[in-house]
Design a protein around this motif. Structure first.
Motif, PDB file in Angstrom:
ATOM      1  N   ASN A 117      17.015  40.144  15.693  1.00  0.00           N
ATOM      2  CA  ASN A 117      16.012  39.166  15.298  1.00  0.00           C
ATOM      3  C   ASN A 117      15.438  38.500  16.557  1.00  0.00           C
ATOM      4  OD1 ASN A 117      14.422  37.314  14.054  1.00  0.00           O
ATOM      5  ND2 ASN A 117      16.067  36.275  12.959  1.00  0.00           N
ATOM      6  N   PRO A 118      14.153  38.694  16.849  1.00  0.00           N
ATOM      7  CA  PRO A 118      13.579  38.164  18.090  1.00  0.00           C
ATOM      8  C   PRO A 118      13.502  36.630  18.108  1.00  0.00           C
ATOM      9  CG  PRO A 118      11.877  39.184  16.762  1.00  0.00           C
ATOM     10  CD  PRO A 118      13.181  39.467  16.088  1.00  0.00           C
ATOM     11  N   VAL A 119      13.536  35.969  16.976  1.00  0.00           N
ATOM     12  CA  VAL A 119      13.461  34.509  16.946  1.00  0.00           C
ATOM     13  C   VAL A 119      14.720  33.905  17.569  1.00  0.00           C
ATOM     14  CG1 VAL A 119      13.351  32.500  15.421  1.00  0.00           C
ATOM     15  CG2 VAL A 119      11.958  34.520  14.940  1.00  0.00           C
ATOM     16  N   ASP A 120      15.866  34.491  17.300  1.00  0.00           N
ATOM     17  CA  ASP A 120      17.117  33.961  17.828  1.00  0.00           C
ATOM     18  C   ASP A 120      17.488  34.536  19.186  1.00  0.00           C
ATOM     19  OD1 ASP A 120      17.401  32.452  15.567  1.00  0.00           O
ATOM     20  OD2 ASP A 120      18.549  33.982  14.503  1.00  0.00           O
ATOM     21  N   ALA A 121      16.784  35.541  19.662  1.00  0.00           N
ATOM     22  CA  ALA A 121      17.157  36.200  20.905  1.00  0.00           C
ATOM     23  C   ALA A 121      16.985  35.273  22.116  1.00  0.00           C
ATOM     24  CB  ALA A 121      16.330  37.465  21.107  1.00  0.00           C
ATOM     25  N   HIS A 122      15.982  34.402  22.115  1.00  0.00           N
ATOM     26  CA  HIS A 122      15.756  33.523  23.267  1.00  0.00           C
ATOM     27  C   HIS A 122      16.802  32.411  23.349  1.00  0.00           C
ATOM     28  CE1 HIS A 122      14.288  30.192  20.838  1.00  0.00           C
ATOM     29  NE2 HIS A 122      13.588  31.081  20.149  1.00  0.00           N
ATOM     30  N   ALA A 123      17.476  32.096  22.256  1.00  0.00           N
ATOM     31  CA  ALA A 123      18.460  31.023  22.247  1.00  0.00           C
ATOM     32  C   ALA A 123      19.762  31.450  22.909  1.00  0.00           C
ATOM     33  CB  ALA A 123      18.735  30.569  20.819  1.00  0.00           C
ATOM     34  N   ALA A 124      19.993  32.731  23.038  1.00  0.00           N
ATOM     35  CA  ALA A 124      21.232  33.212  23.647  1.00  0.00           C
ATOM     36  C   ALA A 124      21.142  33.037  25.151  1.00  0.00           C
ATOM     37  CB  ALA A 124      21.448  34.678  23.292  1.00  0.00           C
ATOM     38  N   GLY A 125      22.103  32.346  25.719  1.00  0.00           N
ATOM     39  CA  GLY A 125      22.114  32.118  27.157  1.00  0.00           C
ATOM     40  C   GLY A 125      23.131  32.984  27.853  1.00  0.00           C
ATOM     41  N   GLY A 126      23.322  34.176  27.324  1.00  0.00           N
ATOM     42  CA  GLY A 126      24.353  35.073  27.849  1.00  0.00           C
ATOM     43  C   GLY A 126      23.878  35.850  29.059  1.00  0.00           C
ATOM     44  N   ASP A 127      24.545  36.944  29.294  1.00  0.00           N
ATOM     45  CA  ASP A 127      24.279  37.819  30.422  1.00  0.00           C
ATOM     46  C   ASP A 127      22.874  38.432  30.296  1.00  0.00           C
ATOM     47  OD1 ASP A 127      24.635  39.376  32.642  1.00  0.00           O
ATOM     48  OD2 ASP A 127      25.852  40.894  31.630  1.00  0.00           O
ATOM     49  N   PRO A 128      22.080  38.421  31.383  1.00  0.00           N
ATOM     50  CA  PRO A 128      20.727  38.984  31.307  1.00  0.00           C
ATOM     51  C   PRO A 128      20.733  40.482  30.994  1.00  0.00           C
ATOM     52  CG  PRO A 128      21.060  37.864  33.417  1.00  0.00           C
ATOM     53  CD  PRO A 128      22.324  37.792  32.663  1.00  0.00           C
ATOM     54  N   ALA A 129      21.786  41.183  31.373  1.00  0.00           N
ATOM     55  CA  ALA A 129      21.841  42.617  31.088  1.00  0.00           C
ATOM     56  C   ALA A 129      21.881  42.857  29.580  1.00  0.00           C
ATOM     57  CB  ALA A 129      23.058  43.241  31.760  1.00  0.00           C
ATOM     58  N   ILE A 130      22.599  42.019  28.859  1.00  0.00           N
ATOM     59  CA  ILE A 130      22.664  42.156  27.404  1.00  0.00           C
ATOM     60  C   ILE A 130      21.303  41.846  26.792  1.00  0.00           C
ATOM     61  CG2 ILE A 130      23.715  41.228  25.311  1.00  0.00           C
ATOM     62  CD1 ILE A 130      26.274  40.818  26.918  1.00  0.00           C
ATOM     63  N   THR A 131      20.624  40.841  27.336  1.00  0.00           N
ATOM     64  CA  THR A 131      19.292  40.489  26.849  1.00  0.00           C
ATOM     65  C   THR A 131      18.326  41.649  27.047  1.00  0.00           C
ATOM     66  OG1 THR A 131      19.727  38.190  27.425  1.00  0.00           O
ATOM     67  CG2 THR A 131      17.435  38.792  27.012  1.00  0.00           C
ATOM     68  N   HIS A 132      18.384  42.285  28.216  1.00  0.00           N
ATOM     69  CA  HIS A 132      17.513  43.429  28.478  1.00  0.00           C
ATOM     70  C   HIS A 132      17.849  44.602  27.563  1.00  0.00           C
ATOM     71  CE1 HIS A 132      15.527  41.589  31.845  1.00  0.00           C
ATOM     72  NE2 HIS A 132      16.682  41.336  32.436  1.00  0.00           N
ATOM     73  N   LEU A 133      19.124  44.789  27.285  1.00  0.00           N
ATOM     74  CA  LEU A 133      19.533  45.861  26.389  1.00  0.00           C
ATOM     75  C   LEU A 133      19.001  45.626  24.974  1.00  0.00           C
ATOM     76  CD1 LEU A 133      21.217  48.423  25.826  1.00  0.00           C
ATOM     77  CD2 LEU A 133      23.136  46.906  25.333  1.00  0.00           C
ATOM     78  N   VAL A 134      19.112  44.393  24.488  1.00  0.00           N
ATOM     79  CA  VAL A 134      18.607  44.060  23.150  1.00  0.00           C
ATOM     80  C   VAL A 134      17.101  44.236  23.097  1.00  0.00           C
ATOM     81  CG1 VAL A 134      18.327  42.187  21.486  1.00  0.00           C
ATOM     82  CG2 VAL A 134      20.534  42.541  22.594  1.00  0.00           C
ATOM     83  N   GLU A 135      16.380  43.816  24.146  1.00  0.00           N
ATOM     84  CA  GLU A 135      14.927  43.985  24.171  1.00  0.00           C
ATOM     85  C   GLU A 135      14.549  45.462  24.161  1.00  0.00           C
ATOM     86  OE1 GLU A 135      13.670  41.845  27.623  1.00  0.00           O
ATOM     87  OE2 GLU A 135      13.915  39.891  26.670  1.00  0.00           O
ATOM     88  N   ARG A 136      15.306  46.276  24.887  1.00  0.00           N
ATOM     89  CA  ARG A 136      15.027  47.722  24.937  1.00  0.00           C
ATOM     90  C   ARG A 136      15.250  48.360  23.564  1.00  0.00           C
ATOM     91  NH1 ARG A 136      11.946  51.500  26.833  1.00  0.00           N
ATOM     92  NH2 ARG A 136      13.029  53.463  27.130  1.00  0.00           N
ATOM     93  N   VAL A 137      16.311  47.944  22.893  1.00  0.00           N
ATOM     94  CA  VAL A 137      16.578  48.486  21.556  1.00  0.00           C
ATOM     95  C   VAL A 137      15.478  48.065  20.598  1.00  0.00           C
ATOM     96  CG1 VAL A 137      18.168  48.334  19.591  1.00  0.00           C
ATOM     97  CG2 VAL A 137      19.078  48.629  21.886  1.00  0.00           C
ATOM     98  N   GLN A 138      14.993  46.825  20.722  1.00  0.00           N
ATOM     99  CA  GLN A 138      13.894  46.360  19.866  1.00  0.00           C
ATOM    100  C   GLN A 138      12.647  47.214  20.100  1.00  0.00           C
ATOM    101  OE1 GLN A 138      13.526  42.247  20.900  1.00  0.00           O
ATOM    102  NE2 GLN A 138      14.818  41.584  19.199  1.00  0.00           N
ATOM    103  N   GLN A 139      12.356  47.531  21.355  1.00  0.00           N
ATOM    104  CA  GLN A 139      11.187  48.350  21.654  1.00  0.00           C
ATOM    105  C   GLN A 139      11.316  49.744  21.060  1.00  0.00           C
ATOM    106  OE1 GLN A 139      11.042  48.250  25.901  1.00  0.00           O
ATOM    107  NE2 GLN A 139      10.198  46.168  26.004  1.00  0.00           N
ATOM    108  N   LEU A 140      12.528  50.315  21.128  1.00  0.00           N
ATOM    109  CA  LEU A 140      12.740  51.651  20.588  1.00  0.00           C
ATOM    110  C   LEU A 140      12.653  51.657  19.057  1.00  0.00           C
ATOM    111  CD1 LEU A 140      15.645  52.895  22.876  1.00  0.00           C
ATOM    112  CD2 LEU A 140      13.256  53.615  22.911  1.00  0.00           C
ATOM    113  N   VAL A 141      13.155  50.591  18.422  1.00  0.00           N
ATOM    114  CA  VAL A 141      13.105  50.515  16.964  1.00  0.00           C
ATOM    115  C   VAL A 141      11.681  50.283  16.495  1.00  0.00           C
ATOM    116  CG1 VAL A 141      13.855  49.127  14.988  1.00  0.00           C
ATOM    117  CG2 VAL A 141      15.501  49.759  16.751  1.00  0.00           C
ATOM    118  N   ALA A 142      10.876  49.563  17.272  1.00  0.00           N
ATOM    119  CA  ALA A 142       9.508  49.235  16.880  1.00  0.00           C
ATOM    120  C   ALA A 142       8.589  50.447  16.912  1.00  0.00           C
ATOM    121  CB  ALA A 142       8.965  48.134  17.779  1.00  0.00           C
ATOM    122  N   ARG A 143       8.968  51.496  17.613  1.00  0.00           N
ATOM    123  CA  ARG A 143       8.099  52.687  17.718  1.00  0.00           C
ATOM    124  C   ARG A 143       7.994  53.418  16.438  1.00  0.00           C
ATOM    125  NH1 ARG A 143       9.331  55.438  23.535  1.00  0.00           N
ATOM    126  NH2 ARG A 143       8.732  53.658  24.748  1.00  0.00           N
TER     127      ARG A 143
END
Length: 69
Positions: free
Chosen positions: A43-69
């Motif tokens: 869920n992209p609405v809650d993704a910005h609230a996570a203050g975790g590791d940037p690598a995990i954030t990039h991984l989630v964004e990449r998966v979102q891009q692949l699912v959106a295709r």
């Protein structure tokens, strides 16, 4: 005089064989649960609230891009 014994034409299948069919909901419910959890994670609405590791954030964004295709 003994009674004649009748043998079965088709022997009983072993437990867990192909003759045991699952009901439709046995596959539908786990699939629905998996999709629901995947949507909650991606869920992209809650993704910005996570203050975790940037690598995990990039991984989630990449998966979102692949699912959106």
């Amino acid at each position: 005089m003994p009674a004649p014994t009748h043998s079965k034409a088709h022997p009983a299948a072993a437990p867990g064989g192909a003759d045991n069919l699952l009901p439709w909901w046995a596959l539908a419910l786990p699939t629905l649960a998996f999709i629901t959890l995947l949507v909650l994670i991606l869920n992209p609405v809650d993704a910005h609230a996570a203050g975790g590791d940037p690598a995990i954030t990039h991984l989630v964004e990449r998966v979102q891009q692949l699912v959106a295709r």
